[in-house]
Scaffold this active site. Structure first.
Site, PDB file in Angstrom:
ATOM      1  N   LYS A 113     -16.874  26.947 -22.835  1.00 13.86           N
ATOM      2  CA  LYS A 113     -17.832  27.945 -23.316  1.00 13.86           C
ATOM      3  C   LYS A 113     -19.273  27.669 -22.876  1.00 13.86           C
ATOM      4  O   LYS A 113     -20.034  28.596 -22.611  1.00 13.86           O
ATOM      5  CB  LYS A 113     -17.767  28.036 -24.842  1.00 13.86           C
ATOM      6  CG  LYS A 113     -16.473  28.675 -25.301  1.00 13.86           C
ATOM      7  CD  LYS A 113     -16.380  28.793 -26.791  1.00 13.86           C
ATOM      8  CE  LYS A 113     -15.012  29.361 -27.153  1.00 13.86           C
ATOM      9  NZ  LYS A 113     -14.821  29.581 -28.557  1.00 13.86           N
ATOM     10  N   ASP A 124     -18.370  34.611 -31.185  1.00 17.04           N
ATOM     11  CA  ASP A 124     -17.908  33.620 -32.173  1.00 17.04           C
ATOM     12  C   ASP A 124     -18.820  33.572 -33.399  1.00 17.04           C
ATOM     13  O   ASP A 124     -18.356  33.315 -34.509  1.00 17.04           O
ATOM     14  CB  ASP A 124     -17.866  32.214 -31.555  1.00 17.04           C
ATOM     15  CG  ASP A 124     -16.626  31.992 -30.704  1.00 17.04           C
ATOM     16  OD1 ASP A 124     -15.625  32.692 -30.901  1.00 17.04           O
ATOM     17  OD2 ASP A 124     -16.669  31.096 -29.835  1.00 17.04           O
ATOM     18  N   TYR A 143      -6.357  27.386 -36.020  1.00 15.21           N
ATOM     19  CA  TYR A 143      -5.480  28.332 -36.725  1.00 15.21           C
ATOM     20  C   TYR A 143      -4.000  28.123 -36.381  1.00 15.21           C
ATOM     21  O   TYR A 143      -3.141  28.830 -36.892  1.00 15.21           O
ATOM     22  CB  TYR A 143      -5.890  29.782 -36.402  1.00 15.21           C
ATOM     23  CG  TYR A 143      -6.048  30.028 -34.924  1.00 15.21           C
ATOM     24  CD1 TYR A 143      -4.951  30.261 -34.116  1.00 15.21           C
ATOM     25  CD2 TYR A 143      -7.308  29.986 -34.341  1.00 15.21           C
ATOM     26  CE1 TYR A 143      -5.099  30.450 -32.764  1.00 15.21           C
ATOM     27  CE2 TYR A 143      -7.467  30.182 -32.981  1.00 15.21           C
ATOM     28  CZ  TYR A 143      -6.362  30.417 -32.202  1.00 15.21           C
ATOM     29  OH  TYR A 143      -6.510  30.609 -30.857  1.00 15.21           O
TER      30      TYR A 143
HETATM   31  P1  NAP Z   1     -14.917  21.973 -27.011  1.00 15.67           P
HETATM   32  O1  NAP Z   1     -16.176  22.557 -26.490  1.00 15.67           O
HETATM   33  O2  NAP Z   1     -13.945  21.355 -26.078  1.00 15.67           O
HETATM   34  O3  NAP Z   1     -15.313  20.902 -28.152  1.00 15.67           O
HETATM   35  C1  NAP Z   1     -14.316  20.094 -28.742  1.00 15.67           C
HETATM   36  C2  NAP Z   1     -14.890  19.325 -29.913  1.00 15.67           C
HETATM   37  O4  NAP Z   1     -13.826  18.583 -30.523  1.00 15.67           O
HETATM   38  C3  NAP Z   1     -15.970  18.302 -29.516  1.00 15.67           C
HETATM   39  O5  NAP Z   1     -16.884  18.167 -30.581  1.00 15.67           O
HETATM   40  C4  NAP Z   1     -15.133  17.023 -29.351  1.00 15.67           C
HETATM   41  O6  NAP Z   1     -15.863  15.833 -29.563  1.00 15.67           O
HETATM   42  C5  NAP Z   1     -14.144  17.183 -30.494  1.00 15.67           C
HETATM   43  N1  NAP Z   1     -12.947  16.391 -30.218  1.00 15.67           N
HETATM   44  C6  NAP Z   1     -11.991  16.651 -29.301  1.00 15.67           C
HETATM   45  N2  NAP Z   1     -11.042  15.691 -29.326  1.00 15.67           N
HETATM   46  C7  NAP Z   1     -11.408  14.803 -30.286  1.00 15.67           C
HETATM   47  C8  NAP Z   1     -10.843  13.585 -30.796  1.00 15.67           C
HETATM   48  N3  NAP Z   1      -9.686  13.102 -30.325  1.00 15.67           N
HETATM   49  N4  NAP Z   1     -11.492  12.963 -31.806  1.00 15.67           N
HETATM   50  C9  NAP Z   1     -12.654  13.450 -32.305  1.00 15.67           C
HETATM   51  N5  NAP Z   1     -13.254  14.593 -31.860  1.00 15.67           N
HETATM   52  C10 NAP Z   1     -12.625  15.252 -30.863  1.00 15.67           C
HETATM   53  O7  NAP Z   1     -14.057  23.079 -27.808  1.00 15.67           O
HETATM   54  P2  NAP Z   1     -14.627  24.346 -28.625  1.00 15.67           P
HETATM   55  O8  NAP Z   1     -14.669  25.516 -27.742  1.00 15.67           O
HETATM   56  O9  NAP Z   1     -15.855  23.920 -29.336  1.00 15.67           O
HETATM   57  O10 NAP Z   1     -13.420  24.607 -29.673  1.00 15.67           O
HETATM   58  C11 NAP Z   1     -13.178  23.729 -30.749  1.00 15.67           C
HETATM   59  C12 NAP Z   1     -12.022  24.257 -31.602  1.00 15.67           C
HETATM   60  O11 NAP Z   1     -12.380  25.476 -32.244  1.00 15.67           O
HETATM   61  C13 NAP Z   1     -10.746  24.567 -30.808  1.00 15.67           C
HETATM   62  O12 NAP Z   1      -9.628  24.127 -31.558  1.00 15.67           O
HETATM   63  C14 NAP Z   1     -10.728  26.068 -30.715  1.00 15.67           C
HETATM   64  O13 NAP Z   1      -9.411  26.604 -30.594  1.00 15.67           O
HETATM   65  C15 NAP Z   1     -11.341  26.434 -32.063  1.00 15.67           C
HETATM   66  N6  NAP Z   1     -11.962  27.772 -32.044  1.00 15.67           N
HETATM   67  C16 NAP Z   1     -11.449  28.714 -32.894  1.00 15.67           C
HETATM   68  C17 NAP Z   1     -12.019  29.966 -32.918  1.00 15.67           C
HETATM   69  C18 NAP Z   1     -11.471  31.002 -33.846  1.00 15.67           C
HETATM   70  O14 NAP Z   1     -11.715  32.182 -33.605  1.00 15.67           O
HETATM   71  N7  NAP Z   1     -10.800  30.607 -34.895  1.00 15.67           N
HETATM   72  C19 NAP Z   1     -13.101  30.281 -32.085  1.00 15.67           C
HETATM   73  C20 NAP Z   1     -13.608  29.283 -31.264  1.00 15.67           C
HETATM   74  C21 NAP Z   1     -13.018  28.028 -31.237  1.00 15.67           C
HETATM   75  P3  NAP Z   1     -16.608  15.096 -28.326  1.00 15.67           P
HETATM   76  O15 NAP Z   1     -17.927  15.793 -28.163  1.00 15.67           O
HETATM   77  O16 NAP Z   1     -16.718  13.698 -28.802  1.00 15.67           O
HETATM   78  O17 NAP Z   1     -15.711  15.256 -27.114  1.00 15.67           O
END
Ligand code: NAP
Length: 287
Positions: free
Chosen positions: A73, A110, A232
Site C-alpha cells: 500500500k 481503508d 477477518y
Molecule cells: P503491511 O504493510 O505488510 O504491514 C504488516 C504489519 O504487520 C507490520 O506492522 C508488521 O510489522 C506486522 N507484522 C507482520 N508479521 C509480523 C510478525 N511475525 N510479528 C509481529 N508483527 C508482524 O500490511 P498491511 O497492509 O498494513 O495489512 C495488515 C493487515 O491488515 C493484513 O492482515 C490485512 O489483510 C489487514 N487489512 C484488513 C483490511 C480490512 O478491510 N479488514 C484492510 C486493510 C488491511 P513490521 O513493521 O515489524 O514488519
C-alpha cells in the site's frame, strides 16, 4: 447473473502478496453481477520487486482499476500519477487505483472503511477516546489517520519494528495537533498509560490464517476495552477469542472489508446504493 466474458469485458483485480486468502474477488464479482456490469475481478499475486511492472500492466492492459493489499500500500502511493484527495495524499498509502484513459489515480478507502466498521460493528466513536494501535504498515497508517481525523484523544502505536512505529508517529503527529500520538517499544508499557485504553486495534497481519499468532495479553489493560481486529480470516482470530474470554466487545475486519470495498466499487462504477449489503452477503458465503 454473471455477464458473458467477451471482448468488452473490463478487468479489475487485487495486487498483493499473498492474495490467496482474499475475499475481494468474490465480493466485487457479486456486485458486478448484481448490477449486470460486464466486468471481472481477479487476484494477482505480485512478486515483491515487481510492483512497478504490475502498475504498468494495469495501464498498458487497460484494466479498469485495482485494489492494493499487503505489503504494497505504501509503495503503491508512489506509483500512481495523482492522488486526488488531500488526506489520502497525506496518509502515503493507497488501496485503490482508478485507471482513467491511462492515468492512474490513487485513493485510500481503508480510512472510511475502518471508521464504518467500528461504528457498525462496535458502535464505537473514537472522538475523545484512547486507542492502542498494533502495527505500522499500510493498514496501520490508515487507522492512525482515521482516528486522528475522528478526533481521538490519544493514540499509542506498538510495532515489532520500533523504528517503523516511530516513523509513523513522527509523520502523523503534524497532521493532528489535538491528538496525542506516541510509539512504545514494549507492549507492557501500555500499563503505564495515565488514562485507560478504550480501544485496541490489530493492524498487523498476525492472526491471519496460517500466519503467526499475535502475542498480546489483553489482560494487562486492566479494564474493558473494545477490540477491533482488521484480520477477518479466520473470522475469530486468537486476539478476538481472548477478547471474548475477557468479556470485551470485539469485532473482526469483515465490516471494514465490505465498507472499503464498496467505496472502491463506487470509484470505479459510480454505483453506491446497496453495494455494501451485496458485498456483506457475498462475504457470508465465503466464510
Ligand atoms: P503491511 O504493510 O505488510 O504491514 C504488516 C504489519 O504487520 C507490520 O506492522 C508488521 O510489522 C506486522 N507484522 C507482520 N508479521 C509480523 C510478525 N511475525 N510479528 C509481529 N508483527 C508482524 O500490511 P498491511 O497492509 O498494513 O495489512 C495488515 C493487515 O491488515 C493484513 O492482515 C490485512 O489483510 C489487514 N487489512 C484488513 C483490511 C480490512 O478491510 N479488514 C484492510 C486493510 C488491511 P513490521 O513493521 O515489524 O514488519
Amino acid at each position: 447473473m454473471a455477464s458473458e466474458i467477451n471482448a468488452q469485458t473490463k478487468l479489475y483485480g487485487i495486487l498483493g502478496n499473498p492474495v490467496g486468502h482474499s475475499f475481494s474477488p468474490s465480493i466485487h464479482n457479486a456486485a458486478f453481477d448484481h448490477f449486470g456490469i460486464n466486468a471481472r475481478y481477479l487476484a494477482y499475486e505480485v512478486e515483491k520487486h515487481s510492483l512497478p511492472l504490475a502498475f504498468e500492466g494495469v495501464r498498458s492492459l487497460n484494466l479498469g482499476g485495482a485494489n492494493i493489499t499487503i505489503p504494497f500500500k505504501e509503495e503503491a502511493a508512489g506509483l500512481v500519477d495523482e492522488i486526488p484527495e488531500d488526506l489520502d495524499r497525506c496518509v502515503g498509502a493507497i488501496n485503490t487505483v482508478v485507471n482513467k484513459d491511462g492515468m492512474l489515480y490513487g485513493y485510500n478507502t481503508d480510512m472510511v472503511g475502518f471508521l464504518t466498521g467500528l461504528h457498525e460493528e462496535l458502535n464505537f466513536n473514537p472522538e475523545g477516546k484512547n486507542v492502542l494501535v498494533l502495527g505500522s504498515g499500510g493498514a496501520a497508517r490508515a487507522v492512525v489517520f482515521a482516528l486522528g481525523r475522528a478526533h481521538a484523544n490519544r493514540i499509542v502505536v506498538y510495532n515489532r519494528t520500533f523504528d517503523r512505529a516511530e516513523a509513523l508517529v513522527s509523520y502523523a503527529i503534524d497532521f493532528f495537533p489535538e491528538t496525542e500520538i506516541d510509539a512504545i517499544d514494549d507492549i507492557t508499557d501500555v500499563k503505564n498509560e495515565k488514562e485507560k485504553i478504550d480501544l485496541v486495534v490489530n493492524a498487523t497481519s498476525l492472526g491471519m490464517k496460517g500466519d503467526a499468532t499475535l502475542a498480546m495479553d489483553l489482560g494487562i489493560l486492566e479494564n474493558e476495552a473494545s477490540v477491533y481486529d482488521l484480520v477477518y480470516a479466520p473470522a475469530q482470530t486468537p486476539l478476538l477469542k481472548e477478547a471474548q474470554r475477557l468479556g470485551m466487545p470485539n469485532a473482526n475486519g469483515l465490516g471494514m472489508l465490505a465498507a472499503q470495498a464498496a467505496l472502491s466499487f463506487e470509484l470505479w462504477t459510480g454505483k453506491k446504493e446497496g453495494v455494501r449489503e451485496i458485498m456483506l452477503e457475498a462475504l457470508k458465503k465465503c466464510l
